[in-house]
Each structure stands twice: as structure tokens, then as C-alpha cells.
Design a protein around this motif. Structure first.
Motif, PDB file in Angstrom:
ATOM      1  N   HIS A  55       0.739  -1.285   0.060  1.00 38.67           N
ATOM      2  CA  HIS A  55      -0.226   0.054  -0.047  1.00 38.67           C
ATOM      3  C   HIS A  55       0.804   1.314   0.094  1.00 38.67           C
ATOM      4  O   HIS A  55       1.871   1.382   0.739  1.00 38.67           O
ATOM      5  CB  HIS A  55      -1.002   0.010   1.396  1.00 38.67           C
ATOM      6  N   PRO A  82     -12.034 -12.619   5.293  1.00 41.32           N
ATOM      7  CA  PRO A  82     -11.723 -11.164   5.595  1.00 41.32           C
ATOM      8  C   PRO A  82     -13.105 -10.388   5.378  1.00 41.32           C
ATOM      9  O   PRO A  82     -13.933 -11.017   4.909  1.00 41.32           O
ATOM     10  CB  PRO A  82     -10.924 -10.620   4.178  1.00 41.32           C
ATOM     11  N   ARG A  85     -13.427  -4.843   3.220  1.00 41.06           N
ATOM     12  CA  ARG A  85     -12.207  -4.066   3.101  1.00 41.06           C
ATOM     13  C   ARG A  85     -10.851  -4.608   4.054  1.00 41.06           C
ATOM     14  O   ARG A  85      -9.910  -3.847   4.008  1.00 41.06           O
ATOM     15  CB  ARG A  85     -12.866  -2.842   3.518  1.00 41.06           C
ATOM     16  N   ARG A  86     -10.811  -5.422   5.022  1.00 39.29           N
ATOM     17  CA  ARG A  86      -9.816  -5.597   5.860  1.00 39.29           C
ATOM     18  C   ARG A  86      -9.373  -7.044   5.730  1.00 39.29           C
ATOM     19  O   ARG A  86     -10.687  -7.895   5.618  1.00 39.29           O
ATOM     20  CB  ARG A  86      -9.877  -5.236   7.154  1.00 39.29           C
ATOM     21  N   ARG A 109      -1.389  -7.280   7.629  1.00 38.76           N
ATOM     22  CA  ARG A 109      -2.708  -6.941   7.660  1.00 38.76           C
ATOM     23  C   ARG A 109      -2.893  -6.326   6.028  1.00 38.76           C
ATOM     24  O   ARG A 109      -1.793  -5.819   5.487  1.00 38.76           O
ATOM     25  CB  ARG A 109      -2.770  -5.376   8.398  1.00 38.76           C
ATOM     26  N   VAL A 111      -5.549  -4.458   3.144  1.00 42.46           N
ATOM     27  CA  VAL A 111      -6.778  -3.641   2.817  1.00 42.46           C
ATOM     28  C   VAL A 111      -7.339  -3.636   1.725  1.00 42.46           C
ATOM     29  O   VAL A 111      -6.434  -3.785   0.520  1.00 42.46           O
ATOM     30  CB  VAL A 111      -6.382  -2.104   3.235  1.00 42.46           C
ATOM     31  N   GLN A 113      -8.811  -1.760  -1.522  1.00 44.79           N
ATOM     32  CA  GLN A 113      -8.836  -0.263  -1.813  1.00 44.79           C
ATOM     33  C   GLN A 113      -8.698  -0.183  -3.346  1.00 44.79           C
ATOM     34  O   GLN A 113      -7.873  -0.734  -4.100  1.00 44.79           O
ATOM     35  CB  GLN A 113      -7.876   0.451  -1.134  1.00 44.79           C
ATOM     36  N   TRP A 117      -6.731  -5.796  -3.423  1.00 48.88           N
ATOM     37  CA  TRP A 117      -6.150  -5.948  -2.246  1.00 48.88           C
ATOM     38  C   TRP A 117      -4.340  -5.497  -1.956  1.00 48.88           C
ATOM     39  O   TRP A 117      -3.821  -5.564  -3.176  1.00 48.88           O
ATOM     40  CB  TRP A 117      -5.955  -7.388  -1.585  1.00 48.88           C
ATOM     41  N   LEU A 120      -0.341  -4.155   3.933  1.00 49.50           N
ATOM     42  CA  LEU A 120      -0.596  -2.837   4.475  1.00 49.50           C
ATOM     43  C   LEU A 120       0.656  -2.781   5.399  1.00 49.50           C
ATOM     44  O   LEU A 120       1.324  -1.795   5.276  1.00 49.50           O
ATOM     45  CB  LEU A 120      -1.892  -2.785   5.344  1.00 49.50           C
TER      46      LEU A 120
END
Length: 125
Positions: A55, A82, A85-86, A109, A111, A113, A117, A120
Motif C-alpha cells: 500500500h 476477510p 475492506r480488511r 494486515r 486492505v 482499496q 487488495w 498494509l
């Protein structure tokens, strides 16, 4: 494992597993698939893929793999379903460096977006 096997340990051939993600032909559909593809990218020295899947908000410079590290096995500890969104994946990555065996135990982790995917960050255990 043969040279055609995917390094991520699914038992599939690389061409049917992580290679489509590495070539940009597909996006990993889950945090677990992204984590496996990133492990395979480490094993194959695909620095640009590792950088491209991290990310932008947490990436601190380009990822550069160490040619002296040989990634030997991936062990998935936990990969709960999941949320939209996470996601989280806990794993142990086994590797050999300097003639010695080592382990990297991480809870990563992810995310979702911009339609994909992203890795993070990770907490090392």
C-alpha cells in the motif's frame, strides 16, 4: 518441489498459481492469495511486484530482496475470512541465509482499496 511448482506451497504449478499475478494478468482475489503471491515474489526475487503490492500509504521506498536468502517454505498459521475492506494472514516463512535456517513469523494486515487488495503492514512475532 520441482522448479515448476509454485513457491507458495499450494501444490499447484507456478503458471497456474502465482505467475498470473506476477505478470499482471490477474489480481489476487483475497488477502491470502496476495500474501502467497508476495511470498513467491520474495522467493523469485520479483522486487517490482513486492513494491507494487505494498500500500502506497505505508510503503517506505522500493522493496529490494536479498539474493543470498533462499526462501524454503511457507506455513499458513491463520487466515480468517476477510471483511469487505480488511484482512489478516498469519504465517511463518522459512528461509536459509548464511548457511543457517531461519523463520519469519508475521501477522500481516491487508486492505481492499481501489478495486484490489494491498499489503498494509505486518507485526512480527
Amino acid at each position: 518441489m520441482t522448479a515448476a511448482d509454485c513457491p507458495c506451497g499450494t501444490g499447484l504449478r507456478y503458471a497456474e498459481c502465482c505467475e498470473p499475478f506476477h505478470r499482471g494478468d490477474a489480481l489476487p482475489p483475497t488477502p491470502l492469495a496476495l500474501m502467497r503471491s508476495r511470498y513467491s515474489a520474495f522467493a523469485r526475487g520479483l522486487d517490482s511486484y513486492l513494491t507494487a503490492t505494498w500500500h502506497p500509504g505505508t510503503l517506505q521506498g522500493d522493496v529490494v530482496t536479498d539474493a543470498g536468502t533462499r526462501w524454503t517454505r511457507l506455513e499458513i498459521i491463520d487466515a480468517p475470512e476477510p471483511t469487505p475492506r480488511r484482512g489478516v494472514v498469519e504465517f511463518v516463512a522459512h528461509y536459509r541465509e548464511g548457511g543457517r535456517d531461519h523463520e519469519l513469523h508475521e501477522r500481516s494486515r491487508f486492505v481492499f482499496q481501489s478495486g484490489r487488495w494491498w499489503y498494509l503492514d505486518g507485526e512480527h512475532n
